[in-house]
Design an enzyme around this catalytic site. Structure first.
Site, PDB file in Angstrom:
ATOM      1  N   ASP A  22      58.317  36.759  28.747  1.00 13.70           N
ATOM      2  CA  ASP A  22      57.890  38.162  28.595  1.00 13.70           C
ATOM      3  C   ASP A  22      59.053  39.136  28.844  1.00 13.70           C
ATOM      4  OD1 ASP A  22      55.228  37.695  27.938  1.00 13.70           O
ATOM      5  OD2 ASP A  22      54.600  37.597  30.027  1.00 13.70           O
ATOM      6  N   LYS A  65      48.254  32.576  33.504  1.00 11.00           N
ATOM      7  CA  LYS A  65      49.707  32.548  33.679  1.00 11.00           C
ATOM      8  C   LYS A  65      50.143  32.091  35.075  1.00 11.00           C
ATOM      9  CE  LYS A  65      51.080  36.193  30.489  1.00 11.00           C
ATOM     10  NZ  LYS A  65      51.867  37.410  30.329  1.00 11.00           N
ATOM     11  N   ALA A 116      53.408  42.123  33.804  1.00 12.05           N
ATOM     12  CA  ALA A 116      54.474  42.452  32.845  1.00 12.05           C
ATOM     13  C   ALA A 116      55.678  43.033  33.576  1.00 12.05           C
ATOM     14  CB  ALA A 116      53.939  43.450  31.820  1.00 12.05           C
ATOM     15  N   SER A 157      49.742  35.826  17.823  1.00 12.17           N
ATOM     16  CA  SER A 157      50.669  34.697  17.957  1.00 12.17           C
ATOM     17  C   SER A 157      50.455  33.611  16.898  1.00 12.17           C
ATOM     18  CB  SER A 157      50.561  34.084  19.360  1.00 12.17           C
ATOM     19  OG  SER A 157      51.003  35.010  20.304  1.00 12.17           O
TER      20      SER A 157
HETATM   21  P1  NAP Z   1      48.601  44.319  35.518  1.00 10.69           P
HETATM   22  O1  NAP Z   1      49.183  43.059  36.015  1.00 10.69           O
HETATM   23  O2  NAP Z   1      47.153  44.597  35.727  1.00 10.69           O
HETATM   24  O3  NAP Z   1      49.448  45.542  36.176  1.00 10.69           O
HETATM   25  C1  NAP Z   1      49.060  46.882  35.965  1.00 10.69           C
HETATM   26  C2  NAP Z   1      50.064  47.837  36.645  1.00 10.69           C
HETATM   27  O4  NAP Z   1      49.656  49.165  36.323  1.00 10.69           O
HETATM   28  C3  NAP Z   1      50.073  47.720  38.158  1.00 10.69           C
HETATM   29  O5  NAP Z   1      51.373  47.922  38.642  1.00 10.69           O
HETATM   30  C4  NAP Z   1      49.173  48.910  38.583  1.00 10.69           C
HETATM   31  O6  NAP Z   1      49.537  49.442  39.839  1.00 10.69           O
HETATM   32  C5  NAP Z   1      49.533  49.918  37.527  1.00 10.69           C
HETATM   33  N1  NAP Z   1      48.503  50.937  37.410  1.00 10.69           N
HETATM   34  C6  NAP Z   1      47.248  50.771  36.895  1.00 10.69           C
HETATM   35  N2  NAP Z   1      46.587  51.934  36.949  1.00 10.69           N
HETATM   36  C7  NAP Z   1      47.439  52.841  37.526  1.00 10.69           C
HETATM   37  C8  NAP Z   1      47.342  54.231  37.836  1.00 10.69           C
HETATM   38  N3  NAP Z   1      46.231  54.943  37.572  1.00 10.69           N
HETATM   39  N4  NAP Z   1      48.416  54.848  38.386  1.00 10.69           N
HETATM   40  C9  NAP Z   1      49.557  54.148  38.637  1.00 10.69           C
HETATM   41  N5  NAP Z   1      49.714  52.829  38.362  1.00 10.69           N
HETATM   42  C10 NAP Z   1      48.658  52.196  37.818  1.00 10.69           C
HETATM   43  O7  NAP Z   1      48.832  44.484  33.936  1.00 10.69           O
HETATM   44  P2  NAP Z   1      50.029  43.877  33.023  1.00 10.69           P
HETATM   45  O8  NAP Z   1      49.585  42.600  32.430  1.00 10.69           O
HETATM   46  O9  NAP Z   1      51.286  43.913  33.802  1.00 10.69           O
HETATM   47  O10 NAP Z   1      50.052  44.957  31.827  1.00 10.69           O
HETATM   48  C11 NAP Z   1      50.512  46.281  32.047  1.00 10.69           C
HETATM   49  C12 NAP Z   1      50.645  47.000  30.691  1.00 10.69           C
HETATM   50  O11 NAP Z   1      51.649  46.367  29.906  1.00 10.69           O
HETATM   51  C13 NAP Z   1      49.376  46.985  29.845  1.00 10.69           C
HETATM   52  O12 NAP Z   1      49.241  48.249  29.231  1.00 10.69           O
HETATM   53  C14 NAP Z   1      49.656  45.925  28.793  1.00 10.69           C
HETATM   54  O13 NAP Z   1      48.998  46.178  27.558  1.00 10.69           O
HETATM   55  C15 NAP Z   1      51.161  46.094  28.597  1.00 10.69           C
HETATM   56  N6  NAP Z   1      51.825  44.869  28.115  1.00 10.69           N
HETATM   57  C16 NAP Z   1      52.576  44.950  26.961  1.00 10.69           C
HETATM   58  C17 NAP Z   1      53.233  43.825  26.493  1.00 10.69           C
HETATM   59  C18 NAP Z   1      54.043  43.893  25.217  1.00 10.69           C
HETATM   60  O14 NAP Z   1      54.339  42.853  24.631  1.00 10.69           O
HETATM   61  N7  NAP Z   1      54.440  45.064  24.777  1.00 10.69           N
HETATM   62  C19 NAP Z   1      53.137  42.603  27.207  1.00 10.69           C
HETATM   63  C20 NAP Z   1      52.396  42.565  28.387  1.00 10.69           C
HETATM   64  C21 NAP Z   1      51.735  43.705  28.836  1.00 10.69           C
HETATM   65  P3  NAP Z   1      48.540  49.438  41.132  1.00 10.69           P
HETATM   66  O15 NAP Z   1      49.014  48.323  41.980  1.00 10.69           O
HETATM   67  O16 NAP Z   1      48.858  50.756  41.755  1.00 10.69           O
HETATM   68  O17 NAP Z   1      47.146  49.329  40.642  1.00 10.69           O
END
Ligand code: NAP
Length: 287
Positions: free
Chosen positions: A107, A71, A135, A22
């Site tokens: 986001d 956040k 996300a 950023s």
């Molecule tokens: P988070 O709040 O920790 O949420 C993670 C999600 O993944 C939850 O719904 C969780 O479900 C699920 N999950 C984790 N392990 C799993 C498994 N083995 N099987 C099924 N579901 C599973 O994380 P977040 O901040 O939302 O980020 C999620 C992803 O998005 C990350 O990879 C991050 O790098 C990416 N991201 C990308 C951007 C971008 O700009 N491109 C921005 C933000 C985030 P459960 O409730 O079942 O654990």
């Protein structure tokens, strides 16, 4: 870039923040537009967020961004919160309007803009969203506000985020024209049924992210069909196993690289009222 007596400060709060792109993105945009603004990162690991917020207000910052883990907890220290950020339950962008701190969430806007820049029309058909974490929440709300007629949120029923999936669906049904429901990701038959009806599948889980690149978030690759656009917001690796399987199944695919760029563009516009020079920023930092 020349720091002057008039230079306004903006920043990113969270922990860790040192890896963030950023500062490069925003400072280059300020330089290109000849704006007397500067953007820094502050790690909040050992910081009291309430007093930090008060200090930023007193220093008359133009605004700031929040990343994990700030956040959600920033919300109680702000004067106003946008309707979308309240539905999402998190703020990633704060604008200082003459001492009033207003919270937004860009986001999901970043995700929608990145897909629209690829020609995707959200009002054209039903959508499946994998995950209900931070996300996923922002994407769900923004997709509903962008005209998706029906949204199927897929999460493990025994997962930590499942109650949030139910809360999100309730909020979307109550406050938007989109019809939202929740499907257990472990129920292969139910997952197949909602995918068959959908034109877009978005992975907003962390399954498939480096170093666990063998991860695949669906019960079975066979439920992918050529009518689907498959999008993964993971950008490390750029081509996840989900995207590889989707290509084999004849789907259009898209990765998460540009979500970050477009959420930054939306924050930049909130702070400055100006358009970020997106093509230059994209070619410099997002190749
Ligand atoms: P988070 O709040 O920790 O949420 C993670 C999600 O993944 C939850 O719904 C969780 O479900 C699920 N999950 C984790 N392990 C799993 C498994 N083995 N099987 C099924 N579901 C599973 O994380 P977040 O901040 O939302 O980020 C999620 C992803 O998005 C990350 O990879 C991050 O790098 C990416 N991201 C990308 C951007 C971008 O700009 N491109 C921005 C933000 C985030 P459960 O409730 O079942 O654990």
């Amino acid at each position: 870039m020349q720091i002057t007596g008039h230079t306004r400060l903006g920043c990113l709060l969270g922990s860790p923040v040192a890896h963030s792109i950023s500062p490069m993105m925003y400072n280059e945009a300020f330089r290109l537009l000849d704006m007397d603004y500067v953007y820094l990162c502050f790690d909040t690991k050992n910081v009291d967020l309430k007093s930090m917020t008060r200090s930023l207000r007193e220093m008359n910052v133009f605004g700031f961004n929040l990343t994990m883990p700030d956040k959600e907890r920033i919300m109680e220290y702000l004067d106003e919160i946008s309707d979308a950020a309240r539905m999402i339950g998190a703020v990633n962008t704060v604008k200082n309007e003459d001492g009033k701190l207003i919270g937004y969430n860009t986001d999901g806007i970043g995700y929608i803009s990145s897909m629209r820049s690829n020609g995707y029309d959200f009002s054209g058909g039903e959508m499946c969203l994998l995950g209900a974490g931070g996300a996923a929440s922002s994407i769900a709300v923004q997709a509903a506000l962008s005209g998706v007629p029906a949204l199927h949120i897929l999460n493990r029923q025994n997962g930590r985020s499942y109650p949030n999936a139910v809360r999100l669906a309730d909020q979307i049904n109550a406050k938007t024209g989109c019809q939202a429901d929740v499907t257990d990701l472990n129920d292969a038959g139910a997952v197949r049924a909602v995918l068959e009806r959908s034109l877009l599948l978005t992975n907003a889980t962390s399954v498939g992210m480096a170093p666990h690149t063998e991860g695949f978030p669906l019960p079975d690759p066979a439920c992918l069909h050529p009518g689907l656009t498959v999008s993964d917001i993971i950008y490390n690796p750029r081509r996840t196993r989900l995207l590889e399987e989707a290509e084999k199944a004849g789907c259009r695919t898209s990765n998460g690289m540009y979500m970050l760029l477009y959420q930054g563009e939306a924050a930049f516009h909130i702070w400055t009222g100006q358009d970020m020079p997106i093509e230059t920023i994209r070619s410099k930092f997002f190749q």
